[in-house]
Design a protein around this motif. Structure first.
Motif, PDB file in Angstrom:
ATOM      1  N   SER A 139       0.841  -1.215   0.000  1.00  0.00           N
ATOM      2  CA  SER A 139       0.000   0.000   0.000  1.00  0.00           C
ATOM      3  C   SER A 139       0.864   1.248   0.000  1.00  0.00           C
ATOM      4  CB  SER A 139      -0.914   0.010   1.222  1.00  0.00           C
ATOM      5  OG  SER A 139      -1.825  -1.054   1.145  1.00  0.00           O
ATOM      6  N   ASP A 185      -5.372  -0.996  -5.081  1.00  0.00           N
ATOM      7  CA  ASP A 185      -4.830  -1.559  -3.850  1.00  0.00           C
ATOM      8  C   ASP A 185      -5.812  -2.585  -3.298  1.00  0.00           C
ATOM      9  OD1 ASP A 185      -3.341  -2.109  -1.664  1.00  0.00           O
ATOM     10  OD2 ASP A 185      -3.440  -0.098  -0.770  1.00  0.00           O
ATOM     11  N   GLU A 186      -5.482  -3.848  -3.478  1.00  0.00           N
ATOM     12  CA  GLU A 186      -6.345  -4.959  -3.064  1.00  0.00           C
ATOM     13  C   GLU A 186      -7.782  -4.784  -3.535  1.00  0.00           C
ATOM     14  OE1 GLU A 186      -5.930  -6.747   0.769  1.00  0.00           O
ATOM     15  OE2 GLU A 186      -4.042  -5.694   1.119  1.00  0.00           O
TER      16      GLU A 186
END
Ligand SMILES: Nc1ncnc2c1ncn2[C@@H]1O[C@H](COP(=O)(O)OP(=O)(O)OP(=O)(O)O)[C@@H](O)[C@H]1O
Ligand SMILES: [Mg+2]
Lengths: 314, 231
Positions: free
Chosen positions: B42, B162-163
């Protein structure tokens, strides 16, 4: 990516539209902010109005205070009046009451007095009343000074009478009222400004997701601030207007009623100081709204960017 | 093209999230970022959209050193960088179309042009039927598609995710990943962090593995050593 004029206009319009939408979509929040501000502004206006009227009342009362000058018989009221009018601080004209007028008004009030004063043989009336002058002043606090000057410089003065203590007391009350009033107003203003900022901050916090998303999609700072500023302005205007309506109502209905019940209440003629005070209330409202919202958003934007503090200078 | 040169990131708390990263990502490529929790994925993505500044080193994005952007230039970088997160970040009081339009409104794009672009991203993300729905009326997978649509509606050269499948079931996850690879094919540089090992293995794209802020694997052909990962 150059901005042309119409692009800029569209950005502004959207931003303003957002501000309006936000207000409508969170009516509770808007209500909380507007009512807090209305109360604050209402109290402020009420305080100013009361202060102004109190000052007026005490001024009115003090203008009724006069120095009464009794003249010896050989002194004519005209020449004494002319001399007194020449003294600094004396409000012309000096009211003259001749011996004859004094007698006349006394015997009118007490018809039996005439018989007492009449010579039983010649039927000539003996007049024991001196000619008097009523001296009004510009500044009541100069009363003692002027009284002394009259005694010293005007010939043929039998004596003077002045309610100096009352004058001084009124004077003191007037300054005390002003001091306390302004003190309360200042404390109140600062206190409510803090409340308003907190309340608006709550509203801003309420939209933290929106601010975050605006940051993410690349909205410039002004774009993020503008809707909140507009809101602050509208909140300020709305609260200012409501507070003014309350003030006008208070002045025109219940206060007039009170005046009729208690005769010592003397209000300024017409609407008195309402217009300047309501203008001030509106101005303070707008100021509070804009200041409150810009401070709140500013803090929030700064908080969002706090990450940049992690930068170690190279 | 994206290039990291000796980039380290130490948070004010003293946490060292990235440790001397050197990395090149080609324009129009698709790259997976993997690694255990806390490995720095991240953080690397946050550096790319200037949510965070590096503690040292330089990051070049299409010829510009984004470490040296002024405060006024950051919005421009973000307009050219689409971002997608695990939690969708949609505005609940706006419809699907309004959420997507949001990214265009801040640029002052004319309504006609907006409609055209929104229509085309709705088509790409198969959301045509849901344009007027609100986020709460959509499934997680559909909401994430809205989020992707908003991220690309402005045709940014870079898309960061991000994810993106962190909250989704396997079918929706697969759909989102397919969508992201499709976007890369059209020339956008896509960087995706994920814990989804099966999808990474299936898609066979470049995989960069981080561990304690360092690049420990860089596999151009896809797949990675599963040891130490969550799934
Ligand atoms: N804002 C922050 N302040 C301080 N430390 C942070 C901050 N953000 C992340 N960290 C730390 O930096 C390290 C890397 O975090 P990061 O969020 O980049 O990991 P990640 O790979 O994304 O993990 P995950 O897979 O759980 O999302 C961790 O040790 C984390 O605790
Ligand atoms: Mg993470």
């Amino acid at each position: 990516m150059a901005l042309d004029a119409s692009q800029m206009t569209r950005q502004w319009l959207f931003s303003l539209q957002q501000g309006l939408q936000n207000m409508v979509r969170s009516p509770f929040m808007s209500l909380v902010v507007v009512s807090t501000m209305t109360v604050a502004l209402g109290v402020l206006g009420f305080l100013m109005l009361t202060l102004s009227d109190l000052t007026y009342i005490s001024q009115q009362m003090s203008t009724q205070l006069k120095i009464v000058v009794f003249l010896q018989d050989q002194q004519t009221p005209e020449s004494a009046a002319a001399l007194i009018e020449g003294i600094k601080g004396v409000k012309a004209p000096v009211v003259q009451i001749s011996k004859e007028e004094a007698l006349k008004s006394m015997t009118e009030e007490l018809p039996d007095l005439k018989k007492l004063l009449e010579d039983p043989h010649t039927h000539e009336v003996h007049n024991p009343f001196p000619a008097t002058l009523e001296v009004s002043l510009y500044a009541v606090e100069k009363m003692a000074e002027i009284e002394a000057e009259i005694k010293k410089n005007v010939p043929g003065v039998e004596g003077t009478e002045a309610n100096q203590d009352l004058a001084e007391q009124l004077n003191q009350i007037q300054s005390a009222v002003q001091l306390v009033g302004f003190g309360i107003a200042a404390i109140l203003f600062l206190g409510t400004l803090a409340i308003v900022i907190n309340t608006i901050q709550l509203a801003v916090h309420h939209r933290q997701r929106e601010i975050e998303i605006m940051h993410l999609v690349g909205a410039p700072d002004w774009f993020i601030r503008l809707p909140f500023l507009l809101e602050g302005l509208i909140f300020g205007m709305a609260s200012g207007l409501v507070a003014n309506i309350l003030l006008f109502f208070w002045r025109v209905v219940p206060l007039e009623q009170l005046k009729r019940m208690f005769t010592f209440i003397q209000l300024q003629p017409g609407l008195g100081p309402l217009y300047p005070i309501s203008a001030l209330v509106l101005l303070v409202g707008l100021l509070m709204g804009v200041l409150g919202s810009s401070l709140s958003v500013h803090r929030y934007i700064r908080f969002e960017k706090s990450a940049e503090k992690g930068k170690i200078p190279v | 093209m994206i290039r990291f040169v000796n980039v380290s990131k130490v948070y004010p708390t003293g946490n060292k999230a990235l440790d001397n990263i050197n990395l090149e990502i080609e324009a129009g490529s698709f790259t997976f970022l993997v690694g255990t929790t806390g490995s720095g994925k991240s953080t690397l993505i946050k550096l790319l959209y200037r949510e965070e500044l590096a503690s040292s080193g330089d990051i070049w994005v299409f010829g510009k050193n984004i470490e040296h952007l002024s405060r006024n230039e950051v919005p421009t970088l973000r307009q050219q960088t689409g971002v997608v997160f695990q939690d969708f970040k949609l505005l609940p009081q706006k419809t699907v179309a309004e959420n997507i339009a949001f990214a265009l409104e801040i640029l002052g794009v004319a309504k006609k042009e907006q409609e055209k672009r929104i229509h085309s991203v709705l088509e790409l993300t198969h959301l045509q039927a849901m344009a007027k729905a609100y986020p709460r009326e959509l499934s997680g997978g559909e909401q994430q598609r809205v989020s992707v649509a908003r991220a690309i509606v402005n045709k940014p050269p870079v898309l960061l995710a991000d994810e993106p499948t962190g909250n989704l079931d396997p079918d929706s996850s697969w759909e989102i990943m397919k969508l992201l690879t499709k976007i890369a094919k059209s020339g956008t540089t896509v960087v995706v962090s994920t814990h989804n090992k099966p999808l990474v293995d299936l898609l066979k794209r470049r995989v960069i593995k981080l561990d304690q802020g360092k690049i420990v694997e860089d596999n151009q052909g896809g797949g990675y050593n599963q040891h130490g990962t969550r799934r």
